[in-house]
Write an enzyme that holds these catalytic residues in place. Structure first.
Site, PDB file in Angstrom:
ATOM      1  N   VAL A   1       0.864  -1.176   0.000  1.00 24.29           N
ATOM      2  CA  VAL A   1       0.000   0.000   0.000  1.00 24.29           C
ATOM      3  C   VAL A   1       0.903   1.228   0.000  1.00 24.29           C
ATOM      4  CG1 VAL A   1      -1.863   1.236   1.156  1.00 24.29           C
ATOM      5  CG2 VAL A   1      -1.726  -1.265   1.329  1.00 24.29           C
ATOM      6  N   CYS A   2       0.636   2.160  -0.892  1.00 15.64           N
ATOM      7  CA  CYS A   2       1.367   3.418  -0.947  1.00 15.64           C
ATOM      8  C   CYS A   2       2.875   3.144  -1.087  1.00 15.64           C
ATOM      9  CB  CYS A   2       1.028   4.246   0.287  1.00 15.64           C
ATOM     10  SG  CYS A   2       1.470   5.995   0.177  1.00 15.64           S
ATOM     11  N   THR A   3       3.700   3.757  -0.236  1.00 17.37           N
ATOM     12  CA  THR A   3       5.152   3.610  -0.360  1.00 17.37           C
ATOM     13  C   THR A   3       5.665   2.290   0.189  1.00 17.37           C
ATOM     14  OG1 THR A   3       5.405   4.893   1.684  1.00 17.37           O
ATOM     15  CG2 THR A   3       5.631   6.079  -0.411  1.00 17.37           C
TER      16      THR A   3
END
Length: 319
Positions: free
Chosen positions: A104-106
């Site tokens: 998720v995300c970074t």
């Protein structure tokens, strides 16, 4: 039905919503269909972690003691900027043992640092796509989609896109009705399609500094079926066509034609997702004129036809 174990990796500086967003989706699926998921959390040493917002999360245990999960979920957050080398080593050793890898995300940056994205397509938060591509040239970074599936590896963009990806995985694991019930409970879309852009047309373009150009941007958005030729838009801005085209590109970062294309595509997609209007009616409302013109635009931008787009992504009616 086999129970799938999900392991969420926790670390100091993790983004809390990257954890709790997808977790709420999977927890909802477990409540809906008991025995479908077993959710666990773990940090390196089993101790509490402090999220980027200051919230403290207490994991179920240590990563070193965790059994290999069906799905390994790696969230993002400020803690991915200078991660603990032990975490990268653990991911490198244990990531391949999971049947499914999710970031998720970074969190994608952690997977890439562990070599788990080499030779794969991936995405991350828009602000870090360039960094991911620069630091890990073996990864094919796709900056536009809200999530990318590459075989058993799934990566998502910023924050809330983790919810979209989790809903897609629940639909794959269980069925669409379960995912729909969870989406209704969480008051979110059933799921936005993965190839949906991280930004709307208005967000993707810069806001023009001059009021006449800003008003033209707004008018395009509100009238996708209107006369949106450069000549017509220039007259609305009280500029010559040549001056208007140059100024629009300088202030928004894209040509008037490109902006119109994105607005029309976005408008048509919303109608396909949210209404039962016919393809011909949507083509007219979106400014395409004919279904064939809209079909060509969809194939060029999304690689699928409007009819197939609706079939795959239009939510089923409430029962």
């Amino acid at each position: 039905m086999p129970q799938r174990t999900l392991l969420f990796v926790l670390f100091d500086g993790v983004q809390s919503l990257d954890v709790t967003g997808p977790m709420e989706v999977f927890a909802g699926a477990e409540k809906h269909t008991p025995g479908s998921y077993r959710i666990r959390t773990a940090s390196l040493d089993g101790g509490p972690v402090r999220t980027s917002s200051g919230l403290t999360l207490v994991p179920d245990g240590a990563l070193t003691a965790a059994s290999d999960p069906h799905t390994l979920v790696v969230p993002g957050g400020a803690g991915t900027r200078a991660p603990d080398p032990r975490l990268i080593d653990w991911l490198r050793a244990h990531g391949p043992r999971a049947r499914r890898l999710v970031s998720v995300c970074t969190g994608a940056i952690l997977l890439a640092a562990a070599g788990l994205l080499d030779g794969r397509r991936a995405t991350t938060h828009w602000a870090y796509c360039d960094k991911l591509a620069r630091d890990h040239p073996a990864v094919t970074v796709e900056p536009d989609p809200i999530y990318v599936r590459d075989a058993e590896v799934a990566t998502s963009a910023g924050v809330t896109s983790g919810i979209d990806l989790a809903l897609a995985l629940v639909e794959e694991d269980l069925d669409r009705d379960v995912a729909l019930d969870i989406a209704r409970h969480l008051v979110v879309f059933l799921r936005r399609p993965g190839n949906q852009a991280q930004f709307s047309a208005q967000l993707a373009a810069q806001t023009a500094q001059r009021a006449p150009l800003r008003e033209v941007q707004q008018w395009i958005t509100e009238h996708p079926a209107g006369d949106l030729t450069v000549e017509s838009l220039a007259a609305r801005a009280r500029l010559s066509p040549r001056h208007f085209a140059r100024a629009f590109r300088e202030e928004t970062g894209m040509t008037p034609g490109r902006y119109v294309d994105r607005v029309r595509l976005e408008h048509a997609r919303r109608l396909l997702e949210d209404t039962a209007d016919g393809i011909e009616e949507i083509a007219r409302a979106g400014g395409y004129g004919t279904p064939e013109a809209m079909r060509r635009a969809f194939l060029r931008a999304l690689g699928t036809s409007p009819a197939e787009y609706r079939r795959r992504f239009h939510p089923a009616p409430a029962r």
